[in-house]
Motif scaffolding. Structure first.
Motif, PDB file in Angstrom:
ATOM      1  N   TRP A  73       0.870  -1.182   0.000  1.00 57.32           N
ATOM      2  CA  TRP A  73       0.000   0.000   0.000  1.00 57.32           C
ATOM      3  C   TRP A  73       0.894   1.215   0.000  1.00 57.32           C
ATOM      4  CZ3 TRP A  73      -0.240   4.256   3.158  1.00 57.32           C
ATOM      5  CH2 TRP A  73      -1.345   5.099   3.013  1.00 57.32           C
ATOM      6  N   GLY A  74       0.518   2.248  -0.739  1.00 60.79           N
ATOM      7  CA  GLY A  74       1.311   3.464  -0.746  1.00 60.79           C
ATOM      8  C   GLY A  74       0.425   4.690  -0.694  1.00 60.79           C
ATOM      9  N   GLY A  75       0.754   5.642   0.169  1.00 57.71           N
ATOM     10  CA  GLY A  75      -0.021   6.867   0.251  1.00 57.71           C
ATOM     11  C   GLY A  75       0.445   7.731   1.406  1.00 57.71           C
ATOM     12  N   ASN A  76      -0.095   8.929   1.462  1.00 53.42           N
ATOM     13  CA  ASN A  76       0.129   9.854   2.570  1.00 53.42           C
ATOM     14  C   ASN A  76      -1.010   9.619   3.551  1.00 53.42           C
ATOM     15  OD1 ASN A  76       0.383  12.027   4.326  1.00 53.42           O
ATOM     16  ND2 ASN A  76       0.767  13.531   2.724  1.00 53.42           N
ATOM     17  N   TYR A 244       2.470  16.228   7.639  1.00 50.00           N
ATOM     18  CA  TYR A 244       1.851  15.272   6.707  1.00 50.00           C
ATOM     19  C   TYR A 244       0.857  15.980   5.793  1.00 50.00           C
ATOM     20  CZ  TYR A 244       3.899  11.089   8.806  1.00 50.00           C
ATOM     21  OH  TYR A 244       4.783  10.123   9.228  1.00 50.00           O
ATOM     22  N   ARG A 245       0.109  16.927   6.351  1.00 45.75           N
ATOM     23  CA  ARG A 245      -0.830  17.685   5.514  1.00 45.75           C
ATOM     24  C   ARG A 245      -0.091  18.593   4.543  1.00 45.75           C
ATOM     25  NH1 ARG A 245      -4.110  17.515  10.388  1.00 45.75           N
ATOM     26  NH2 ARG A 245      -2.975  19.321  11.217  1.00 45.75           N
ATOM     27  N   SER A 246       0.967  19.243   5.003  1.00 48.02           N
ATOM     28  CA  SER A 246       1.692  20.170   4.137  1.00 48.02           C
ATOM     29  C   SER A 246       2.444  19.440   3.032  1.00 48.02           C
ATOM     30  CB  SER A 246       2.666  21.021   4.963  1.00 48.02           C
ATOM     31  OG  SER A 246       3.726  20.232   5.476  1.00 48.02           O
ATOM     32  N   TRP A 247       2.799  18.162   3.267  1.00 50.48           N
ATOM     33  CA  TRP A 247       3.550  17.422   2.254  1.00 50.48           C
ATOM     34  C   TRP A 247       2.760  17.285   0.947  1.00 50.48           C
ATOM     35  CZ3 TRP A 247       8.302  16.661   1.259  1.00 50.48           C
ATOM     36  CH2 TRP A 247       8.679  15.721   0.290  1.00 50.48           C
ATOM     37  N   ASP A 248       1.454  17.244   1.044  1.00 47.61           N
ATOM     38  CA  ASP A 248       0.646  17.127  -0.167  1.00 47.61           C
ATOM     39  C   ASP A 248       0.939  18.267  -1.129  1.00 47.61           C
ATOM     40  OD1 ASP A 248      -1.711  15.681  -1.478  1.00 47.61           O
ATOM     41  OD2 ASP A 248      -2.419  17.762  -1.442  1.00 47.61           O
TER      42      ASP A 248
END
Length: 268
Positions: A73-76, A244-248
């Motif tokens: 699985w891959g994701g933020n 984590y939110r800012s990484w998007d």
């Protein structure tokens, strides 16, 4: 016996271009500091293995370290896609990325088999999917005792396993507690292993449900305070949800990603 060295020394000695490298840690204890050192030292053509590749693998892929990704699985987590991962798959930037996809249970079975020095793991899984036909490391087998069809998954045997832990003692014995994933199995399955820790103490104190990796199964220990940030370390620091939110947004654009990488990883 584990040698206590600096993180830079450990990566220089243990990780080579073209290696199969597993950086594991589930929810917390994700070895970001070690991943950043791989980027700083310019490692290339790595096969990266991880049950749940998230931000650190997005950064490694975007930095051009990876040739192949073995994952389930891959994701933020809680946010969305990994944009550097997607860019590599969809547009081959900064280079093409080969994928080997598994299930969570299949990855766990592969690590357990590698840790036990077995050639493959067995599980009831993959039924109703086409992964067995598309993934060379998977096959159907027949149980010799019951005749049941089972899935076999080739053992994970990384060249290097890297995990983060709370602490080690001066002899290199490592203690991990809180939510654990496959850190123990990753170390045992790997030809060489690196454990980064928050601190080194004279003697480990017993803790309920803690895992101790004895010195003789670990190649190197490196002190890296804050080495799992922005993930968390149980009893040491919290998860940086804002990052984590800012990484998007940071990772969505190639230029903003490269600027972040230069400032926060390469210049350190």
């Amino acid at each position: 016996m584990a040698e206590i060295v600096t993180l830079a020394e450990a990566v220089a000695e243990l990780v080579h271009d073209g290696d199969v490298v597993a950086l594991e840690g589930f929810t917390h204890l994700i070895p970001f500091a070690a991943g950043h050192e791989l980027i700083r030292q310019g490692r290339r053509e790595l096969t990266l293995v991880r049950m749940t590749p998230d931000l650190i693998y997005d950064q490694l892929i975007g930095a051009g370290c990876a040739r192949k990704l073995v994952f389930s699985w891959g994701g933020n987590p809680g946010v969305g896609s990994l944009h550097r991962f997607r860019d590599a798959v969809e547009h081959s930037w900064p280079g093409p990325l080969e994928l080997e996809e598994n299930s969570h249970a299949g990855m766990a079975a592969a690590y357990a088999a590698g840790a036990a020095n077995l050639p493959f793991g067995v599980l009831r899984g993959y039924a109703g999917t086409d992964l067995v036909g598309r993934t060379d490391s998977l096959a159907w087998i027949t149980c010799p005792f019951t005749g049941e069809q089972l899935a076999a998954v080739r053992a994970h045997r990384p060249d290097v396993g890297i995990v983060h832990a709370q602490r080690a003692d001066e002899a290199g014995n490592v203690q991990i507690w809180g939510i654990t994933g496959t850190q123990k199995e990753t170390v045992l399955a790997s030809a060489r292993s690196l454990v980064t820790v928050e601190e080194i103490v004279p003697e480990l104190e017993p803790r309920p449900s803690a895992i101790v990796l004895p010195s003789w199964v670990v190649t190197a220990v490196a002190v890296a305070p804050g080495g799992a940030q922005p993930s968390y370390v149980h009893d040491y620091y919290d998860r940086d949800n804002d990052f984590y939110r800012s990484w998007d947004e940071i990772s969505r654009d190639r230029d903003s990603f490269r600027a972040w990488l230069e400032q926060h990883v390469l210049e350190r």
